[in-house]
Design a protein around this motif. Structure first.
Motif, PDB file in Angstrom:
ATOM      1  N   ILE A   1       0.848  -1.185   0.000  1.00 36.02           N
ATOM      2  CA  ILE A   1       0.000   0.000   0.000  1.00 36.02           C
ATOM      3  C   ILE A   1       0.884   1.234   0.000  1.00 36.02           C
ATOM      4  O   ILE A   1       1.728   1.408   0.876  1.00 36.02           O
ATOM      5  CB  ILE A   1      -0.900   0.030   1.249  1.00 36.02           C
ATOM      6  CG1 ILE A   1      -1.489  -1.344   1.527  1.00 36.02           C
ATOM      7  CG2 ILE A   1      -2.001   1.061   1.098  1.00 36.02           C
ATOM      8  CD1 ILE A   1      -1.974  -1.510   2.936  1.00 36.02           C
ATOM      9  N   ALA A   2       0.738   2.089  -0.976  1.00 41.24           N
ATOM     10  CA  ALA A   2       1.572   3.284  -1.050  1.00 41.24           C
ATOM     11  C   ALA A   2       1.223   4.261   0.065  1.00 41.24           C
ATOM     12  O   ALA A   2       0.122   4.254   0.607  1.00 41.24           O
ATOM     13  CB  ALA A   2       1.413   3.949  -2.418  1.00 41.24           C
ATOM     14  N   GLY A   3       2.182   5.136   0.398  1.00 39.30           N
ATOM     15  CA  GLY A   3       2.070   5.984   1.571  1.00 39.30           C
ATOM     16  C   GLY A   3       0.863   6.885   1.632  1.00 39.30           C
ATOM     17  O   GLY A   3       0.354   7.153   2.691  1.00 39.30           O
ATOM     18  N   GLY A   4       0.380   7.417   0.515  1.00 40.08           N
ATOM     19  CA  GLY A   4      -0.766   8.310   0.543  1.00 40.08           C
ATOM     20  C   GLY A   4      -2.048   7.652   0.993  1.00 40.08           C
ATOM     21  O   GLY A   4      -3.042   8.329   1.245  1.00 40.08           O
ATOM     22  N   ASN A   5      -2.046   6.315   1.084  1.00 43.22           N
ATOM     23  CA  ASN A   5      -3.209   5.584   1.583  1.00 43.22           C
ATOM     24  C   ASN A   5      -3.341   5.671   3.088  1.00 43.22           C
ATOM     25  O   ASN A   5      -4.276   5.124   3.671  1.00 43.22           O
ATOM     26  CB  ASN A   5      -3.120   4.105   1.187  1.00 43.22           C
ATOM     27  CG  ASN A   5      -3.747   3.819  -0.154  1.00 43.22           C
ATOM     28  OD1 ASN A   5      -4.860   4.243  -0.418  1.00 43.22           O
ATOM     29  ND2 ASN A   5      -3.020   3.123  -1.008  1.00 43.22           N
ATOM     30  N   SER A   6      -2.392   6.302   3.750  1.00 41.82           N
ATOM     31  CA  SER A   6      -2.441   6.415   5.203  1.00 41.82           C
ATOM     32  C   SER A   6      -3.765   7.016   5.638  1.00 41.82           C
ATOM     33  O   SER A   6      -4.174   8.070   5.164  1.00 41.82           O
ATOM     34  CB  SER A   6      -1.289   7.297   5.685  1.00 41.82           C
ATOM     35  OG  SER A   6      -1.211   7.305   7.078  1.00 41.82           O
ATOM     36  N   GLY A   7      -4.451   6.335   6.561  1.00 41.87           N
ATOM     37  CA  GLY A   7      -5.756   6.774   7.026  1.00 41.87           C
ATOM     38  C   GLY A   7      -6.905   6.248   6.208  1.00 41.87           C
ATOM     39  O   GLY A   7      -8.065   6.570   6.490  1.00 41.87           O
ATOM     40  N   GLY A   8      -6.629   5.429   5.198  1.00 42.05           N
ATOM     41  CA  GLY A   8      -7.665   4.999   4.267  1.00 42.05           C
ATOM     42  C   GLY A   8      -8.508   3.834   4.746  1.00 42.05           C
ATOM     43  O   GLY A   8      -8.632   3.561   5.932  1.00 42.05           O
ATOM     44  N   LEU A   9      -9.061   3.114   3.792  1.00 38.10           N
ATOM     45  CA  LEU A   9     -10.134   2.148   4.002  1.00 38.10           C
ATOM     46  C   LEU A   9      -9.623   0.735   3.777  1.00 38.10           C
ATOM     47  O   LEU A   9      -9.145   0.399   2.696  1.00 38.10           O
ATOM     48  CB  LEU A   9     -11.275   2.473   3.025  1.00 38.10           C
ATOM     49  CG  LEU A   9     -12.464   1.546   2.890  1.00 38.10           C
ATOM     50  CD1 LEU A   9     -13.172   1.407   4.220  1.00 38.10           C
ATOM     51  CD2 LEU A   9     -13.421   2.100   1.846  1.00 38.10           C
ATOM     52  N   ALA A  10      -9.678  -0.103   4.814  1.00 37.60           N
ATOM     53  CA  ALA A  10      -9.326  -1.517   4.691  1.00 37.60           C
ATOM     54  C   ALA A  10     -10.554  -2.333   5.062  1.00 37.60           C
ATOM     55  O   ALA A  10     -11.086  -2.202   6.166  1.00 37.60           O
ATOM     56  CB  ALA A  10      -8.154  -1.875   5.604  1.00 37.60           C
ATOM     57  N   THR A  11     -11.022  -3.181   4.146  1.00 35.70           N
ATOM     58  CA  THR A  11     -12.262  -3.929   4.349  1.00 35.70           C
ATOM     59  C   THR A  11     -12.003  -5.432   4.339  1.00 35.70           C
ATOM     60  O   THR A  11     -11.005  -5.919   3.803  1.00 35.70           O
ATOM     61  CB  THR A  11     -13.303  -3.603   3.264  1.00 35.70           C
ATOM     62  OG1 THR A  11     -12.850  -4.097   1.995  1.00 35.70           O
ATOM     63  CG2 THR A  11     -13.528  -2.108   3.170  1.00 35.70           C
ATOM     64  N   ASP A  12     -12.957  -6.156   4.933  1.00 34.28           N
ATOM     65  CA  ASP A  12     -12.903  -7.618   4.913  1.00 34.28           C
ATOM     66  C   ASP A  12     -13.639  -8.140   3.693  1.00 34.28           C
ATOM     67  O   ASP A  12     -14.040  -7.378   2.802  1.00 34.28           O
ATOM     68  CB  ASP A  12     -13.474  -8.188   6.210  1.00 34.28           C
ATOM     69  CG  ASP A  12     -14.939  -7.803   6.441  1.00 34.28           C
ATOM     70  OD1 ASP A  12     -15.609  -7.309   5.487  1.00 34.28           O
ATOM     71  OD2 ASP A  12     -15.421  -7.984   7.577  1.00 34.28           O
TER      72      ASP A  12
END
Length: 498
Positions: A222-233
């Motif tokens: 996951i690239a750095g700008g995804n910090s704070g983003g959405l991780a789903t099951d």
């Protein structure tokens, strides 16, 4: 004891647990009325945007419309800087989950204005639509909760007028090894549109205060700008927040970083400053269950929530006393000098270090070479410069190799090591309410084997393991950052073996 030479150096001054067995119900949300910080005097207000239509998604569908980009303006070294991260809409009235370092910043990067850009299509850049305010943040967890509060012309929005697509919360406690994970966000590399990556649960990381699932390790890159983003099951429910930046290797090296601030206080921003991560890869997620208390606190309009207080220190007892001094006798050997930029002297049974100018450090060492040691010393702020600092050093070998344990007058603490003249954070600057307006501090630092423990006023600030420096001297210091005029006195120094 032989008093070592006085050293002048320039150096960078730069996480609580909540365990539960089920995911609490999110309560109905009131309107939060606190005003955000604004920097309107530094930049013209944006042109108001038209209403942005975000496509809804059905239950079980990939929640693309719930992912947002957070555009941040802040002040760095006196200038406006911009950075970005990702976030997730978790309620139709505009509650957003993201990282604290995205929404709040840190000691050197203070976030002031947060613009929420909505995902309008999978093949188009996000559209700036609203301004948000921080309603809860825990820097130790690196989690923050925002609320959409204004349109782009700073007109207050009634949250009940919003009807935004949002993702349902899952339960991170039921995740198993091999379970699939989907990541949605806006990375800083790879284009401007929303990006999806997939992986699986590859493990869990324990952390003091958080239990055995402090982090979810993932095989997804996951690239750095995804910090704070959405991780789903696999059911497209939110189970984690990408939070930990590293190269995916044991070393934890950052893939892409650059000097952005004068972290070493030499007056220049160049290759000698700490490399600030601007890219790299995130290889761990904060479980959603750890964010539930923050979310509920935000919804209920509570005072700022912190997951746990700092734990009581459990430091090893001191054994043989190697040296002690209450500084009542000026003949005990510590130097006394008066320069234009700094002074150090005995006064009223204490030892003073006065720093007159900004961007400086002074420390004094004791002239010993020890492998294992416990350092105890009392410190008192006699005159605060607002962002000055003070603390203890151990295993000082020379000007280029030592460990530093520090607290600051703007309520941060850290542990750093200096190895071959290069600074490395062992605990980066971390905010603590305990340090706000702190005038007196009793330091207890243990450097024993590979373990470094750091306590202030009986509270454990942090414990780390490091093998870089095996032995050296002890010392104490005072420093300044943006303002001079920092005066700190010291008393009751005790150096002992464990």
């Amino acid at each position: 004891m032989i008093i070592g030479s006085l050293i002048l150096i320039v150096v960078l001054c730069v996480s609580c647990g909540y365990l539960f067995t089920s995911v609490p119900e999110i309560l109905d949300s009131p309107t939060i009325t606190s005003l955000p910080q604004q920097i309107q005097e530094l930049k013209d207000l944006p042109t108001p945007a038209l209403k942005v239509e975000v496509p809804a998604f059905a239950d079980g569908e990939l929640p693309v419309g719930a992912a947002v980009q957070i555009l941040v303006e802040g002040i760095v070294e006196g200038f406006i800087e911009e950075w970005s991260g990702s976030g997730t809409i978790i309620s139709p009235d505009g509650l957003i989950l993201t990282n604290a370092h995205v929404a709040v910043g840190d000691r050197f990067y203070r976030a002031d204005r947060l613009t929420v850009a909505l995902t309008v299509a999978e093949d188009k850049p996000p559209v700036p639509a609203y301004l948000a305010e921080v309603v809860q943040a825990d820097p130790s967890l690196d989690i923050a909760v925002l609320r959409i509060a204004y349109d782009l012309s700073w007109q207050r929005i009634n949250p009940t007028d919003l009807d935004l697509p949002y993702v349902q919360l899952g339960d991170s406690d039921v995740l198993r090894l091999g379970d699939p994970i989907t990541i949605l966000g806006y990375p800083g590399i790879g284009g401007e549109t929303i990006t999806l990556t997939r992986g699986e649960v590859s493990g869990f990381t324990a952390e003091a205060g958080y239990g055995n699932r402090a982090f979810i390790k993932t095989s997804a890159t996951i690239a750095g700008g995804n910090s704070g983003g959405l991780a789903t099951d696999e059911n497209n429910k939110l189970i984690g927040i990408p939070s930990q930046v590293g190269a995916g290797e044991v070393s934890g090296d950052i893939v892409d970083c650059r000097p952005l601030a004068d972290t070493n206080r030499d007056g220049y921003i160049n290759q000698y400053d700490i490399c600030v991560p601007t890219g790299g890869f995130i290889n761990a997620l904060r479980p959603i269950n750890l964010a539930i208390p923050l979310i509920n606190a935000a919804i209920q309009g509570q005072e700022p929530y912190t997951a746990v207080e700092l734990p009581e220190a459990d430091l090893p007892a001191g054994g043989e006393v190697i040296y002690q001094d209450d500084f009542s006798d000026e003949g005990s050997g510590w130097p006394q000098e008066n320069y234009y930029d700094a002074s150090y002297y005995y006064q009223n049974g204490r030892y003073y270090i006065k720093m007159s100018n900004e961007n400086q450090y002074r420390w004094i060492t004791g002239g010993e070479n020890l492998e294992d040691m416990i350092i105890q010393i009392d410190a008192r702020v006699e005159q605060s410069s607002g962002d000055g600092n003070f603390g203890v050093v151990c295993r000082y070998r020379d000007d280029s190799n030592l460990y530093m344990f520090e607290i600051t007058q703007d309520a941060y603490y850290s542990i750093y090591k200096l190895v071959n003249a290069k600074w490395y954070p062992l605990i980066e600057y971390t905010y603590s309410d305990m340090l706000v307006n702190l005038k007196e501090a009793k330091f207890n630092v243990a450097c024993i084997g590979d373990t470094l423990r750091f306590a202030v006023n009986g509270k454990l600030m942090g414990e780390v393991s490091d093998q870089s420096i095996k032995a050296g001297d002890y010392g104490f210091f005072t420093g300044t950052y943006n303002s001079g005029g920092n005066v700190v006195s010291f008393d009751n120094l005790i150096i002992s073996r464990p």
